[in-house]
Design a protein around this motif. Structure first.
Motif, short mmCIF file in Angstrom:
data_model
loop_
_atom_site.label_atom_id
_atom_site.label_comp_id
_atom_site.label_asym_id
_atom_site.label_seq_id
_atom_site.Cartn_x
_atom_site.Cartn_y
_atom_site.Cartn_z
N LEU A 13 0.89 -1.10 -0.06
CA LEU A 13 0.00 -0.02 0.07
C LEU A 13 0.85 1.25 0.11
CD1 LEU A 13 -2.88 -0.68 2.49
CD2 LEU A 13 -3.02 -0.90 0.22
N SER A 14 0.42 2.34 -0.74
CA SER A 14 1.43 3.61 -1.07
C SER A 14 0.55 4.67 -0.96
CB SER A 14 2.16 3.27 -2.26
OG SER A 14 1.51 2.93 -3.20
N ALA A 15 -0.52 4.68 -1.82
CA ALA A 15 -1.44 6.11 -1.71
C ALA A 15 -2.32 6.15 -0.21
CB ALA A 15 -2.22 5.94 -2.54
N SER A 75 -6.44 11.77 2.28
CA SER A 75 -5.25 11.43 1.72
C SER A 75 -4.73 11.98 0.65
CB SER A 75 -5.62 9.90 1.38
OG SER A 75 -6.39 9.85 0.19
N PRO A 76 -3.33 11.61 0.10
CA PRO A 76 -2.82 12.34 -0.96
C PRO A 76 -3.86 12.34 -2.27
CG PRO A 76 -1.27 11.09 -0.30
CD PRO A 76 -2.34 10.84 0.80
N TYR A 77 -4.59 11.08 -2.51
CA TYR A 77 -5.44 10.78 -3.61
C TYR A 77 -6.52 11.70 -3.44
CZ TYR A 77 -8.34 8.71 -6.89
OH TYR A 77 -8.94 8.58 -8.29
N SER A 78 -7.26 11.87 -2.25
CA SER A 78 -8.45 12.52 -2.06
C SER A 78 -8.13 14.31 -2.25
CB SER A 78 -9.04 12.37 -0.65
OG SER A 78 -8.08 12.99 0.36
N HIS A 79 -7.11 14.64 -1.94
CA HIS A 79 -6.74 15.89 -2.18
C HIS A 79 -6.47 16.20 -3.49
CE1 HIS A 79 -5.98 17.72 1.78
NE2 HIS A 79 -5.33 16.63 2.19
N LEU A 80 -6.15 14.94 -4.27
CA LEU A 80 -5.64 15.15 -5.61
C LEU A 80 -6.93 15.54 -6.29
CD1 LEU A 80 -3.60 15.04 -8.07
CD2 LEU A 80 -4.53 12.73 -8.20
N VAL A 81 -8.13 14.46 -5.91
CA VAL A 81 -9.28 14.72 -6.57
C VAL A 81 -10.20 15.95 -6.55
CG1 VAL A 81 -11.62 13.40 -7.12
CG2 VAL A 81 -9.52 12.10 -6.80
N ARG A 85 -6.84 18.08 -9.88
CA ARG A 85 -5.50 18.03 -10.63
C ARG A 85 -5.21 16.60 -11.02
NH1 ARG A 85 -1.53 17.81 -7.43
NH2 ARG A 85 -2.57 17.76 -5.30
N SER A 86 -4.09 16.20 -11.83
CA SER A 86 -3.90 15.22 -12.46
C SER A 86 -2.48 14.41 -12.14
CB SER A 86 -3.91 14.88 -13.91
OG SER A 86 -3.59 13.93 -14.46
N ASP A 87 -2.26 13.47 -11.61
CA ASP A 87 -1.06 12.79 -10.98
C ASP A 87 -1.21 11.37 -11.39
OD1 ASP A 87 1.04 11.66 -10.04
OD2 ASP A 87 1.14 12.71 -8.16
N PRO A 88 -0.77 10.61 -12.69
CA PRO A 88 -0.99 9.44 -13.04
C PRO A 88 -0.61 8.50 -12.20
CG PRO A 88 -0.26 10.74 -14.92
CD PRO A 88 -0.17 11.73 -13.99
N ALA A 93 -1.38 4.10 -8.16
CA ALA A 93 -1.26 3.71 -6.65
C ALA A 93 -2.56 3.59 -6.09
CB ALA A 93 -0.14 4.68 -6.18
N ALA A 94 -3.30 4.57 -6.07
CA ALA A 94 -4.62 4.61 -5.30
C ALA A 94 -5.49 3.57 -5.89
CB ALA A 94 -5.45 5.98 -5.62
#
Length: 398
Positions: A13-15, A75-81, A85-88, A93-94
């Motif tokens: 697990l990373s994201a 989480s980093p992914y929730s902030h991204l969404v 923003r976009s971060d492949p 990872a998510a």
């Protein structure tokens, strides 16, 4: 998936690395670790710990716990969404993490128990047969989690709508004391101004800071709180800030900038005495700071004083060289609120109409003239024709 493969996936697990630092996450990880290391006693202990922690937090299934954790922890992914923003790399990872958590949630308890049987002596057979189970199901997948972030964000701001700002942190209020708009009568024009300003902020436009001032009991605070329950205000959050915590507001405002939600920072019953240290702090926050106020934040304050600061006849008598400057300094704070709305006591007709409405709501049957006569007597004794006095009068009849 084999338990050994599930263990390896959880280690990767990373994201959502933070999840494995929770009590439930650690229990699940240790359970798989001990099964992998053939340590049956320790595996049994962590199985029961996992069941206990789930039930202690009110969950019947591991999947239910995971679904809530994913939604209500940032989480980093929730902030991204949330920020669009976009971060492949992070997205991949998510997706991989959530797919792993789905498999964990769907793993039946019998698989863990069957894996423990050959690791324990015969004396454990009755224990294993009687172990409690949690529900195995996954009410989420990657697409559903992503959609939730897009619509609601994540963390406490997604779970709750009202908060207190205390000691530099947000304290959620699960059941806020906020009246429904239909419970408020009178002052329609004033409430309309507050609503219009709030909807400007909801639309992403710069809204005014608002000061509601006037007589006590007229519904100033109720007006602000009722905004939470108006249609179309689902993204609105209300944060109450005590006067003692005003110096920490810049930090709060910075933390809210860029969020999808819109925020009313609510200061109730605001007033200052001479030489109050928080006076200058609030004045700078309203206007004068180098930092620009985010478009998703507005400050709403209520006060019984028009100018917020106590003035004395001594000041007006001109003990200072420039009396006008002294008085201007006292009134400067209120003038920094772009929208200043007066709440004055109701006229007699409005007060009695409110009494009639509240009495009908309470199921009180009384001759109208008698009701009005008693209401006026009550008003004289309680100093003011206000909604608060009307409610207290009707409550006394009930």
């Amino acid at each position: 998936m084999e338990l050994s493969a599930l263990r390896a996936a959880l280690l990767g697990l990373s994201a959502y690395k933070e999840l494995m630092r929770t009590s439930v996450g650690r229990d699940a990880g240790y359970l798989l670790d001990y099964l992998h290391d053939k340590e049956g006693g320790e595996a049994l202990e962590n199985y029961t710990e996992l069941f206990y922690d789930l039930r202690k937090e009110g969950y019947e299934g591991l999947g239910d716990w995971l679904w809530d954790w994913l939604r209500y922890n940032e989480s980093p992914y929730s902030h991204l969404v949330d920020q669009g923003r976009s971060d492949p790399a992070l997205e991949n990872a998510a997706r991989r993490d959530i797919d792993t958590l789905v498999l964990l949630a769907q793993t039946d308890c019998d698989r863990f128990i069957d894996a423990m049987k050959p690791l324990l002596g015969n004396e454990f057979a009755p224990v294993l047969a009687g172990l409690p189970r949690w529900r195995a199901a996954a009410p989420f997948d990657f697409d559903r989690v992503t959609q939730f972030y897009q619509e609601h964000g994540a963390g406490l701001l997604a779970e709750y709508r009202a908060f207190l700002w205390e000691d530099g942190r947000l304290v959620p209020v699960a059941d806020p004391d906020c009246p429904k708009p239909e419970d408020l009568l009178g002052y329609e024009h004033q409430r309309g101004q507050v609503e219009q300003n709030t909807r400007l902020m909801l639309a992403g436009r710069q809204a005014n800071n608002v000061l509601l001032f006037g007589d006590g009991g007229t519904g100033k605070s109720a007006t602000v709180k009722s905004m939470l329950y108006l249609p179309g205000m689902e993204d609105l959050r209300l944060i109450e800030v005590e006067k003692e915590n005003l110096t920490g507001m810049p930090e709060l405002i910075r933390s809210l900038a860029g969020r999808r939600q819109k925020f009313i920072l609510f200061i109730d019953d605001l007033a200052f005495d001479q030489d109050d240290k928080t006076y200058s702090a609030l004045k700078t926050i309203l206007e004068g700071s180098l930092e620009k106020r985010p478009v998703n934040v507005a400050i709403y304050a209520t006060s019984n004083r028009r100018h917020l600061v106590r003035q004395t006849f001594t000041e007006r008598a001109g003990e200072e060289v420039d009396t006008f400057e002294t008085i201007s300094e006292k009134t400067a704070l209120a003038e920094r609120f772009g929208l200043r709305i007066p709440y004055l006591t109701m006229n007699k007709a409005g007060y009695l109409a409110l009494v009639d409405h509240l009495a009908a709501q309470a199921g009180i049957s009384m001759d109208r003239e008698v009701l009005h006569a008693q209401a006026m007597t009550w008003e004289i004794r309680h100093a003011g024709r206000t909604p608060r006095v009307a409610r207290q009068f009707v409550a006394s009849l009930s």
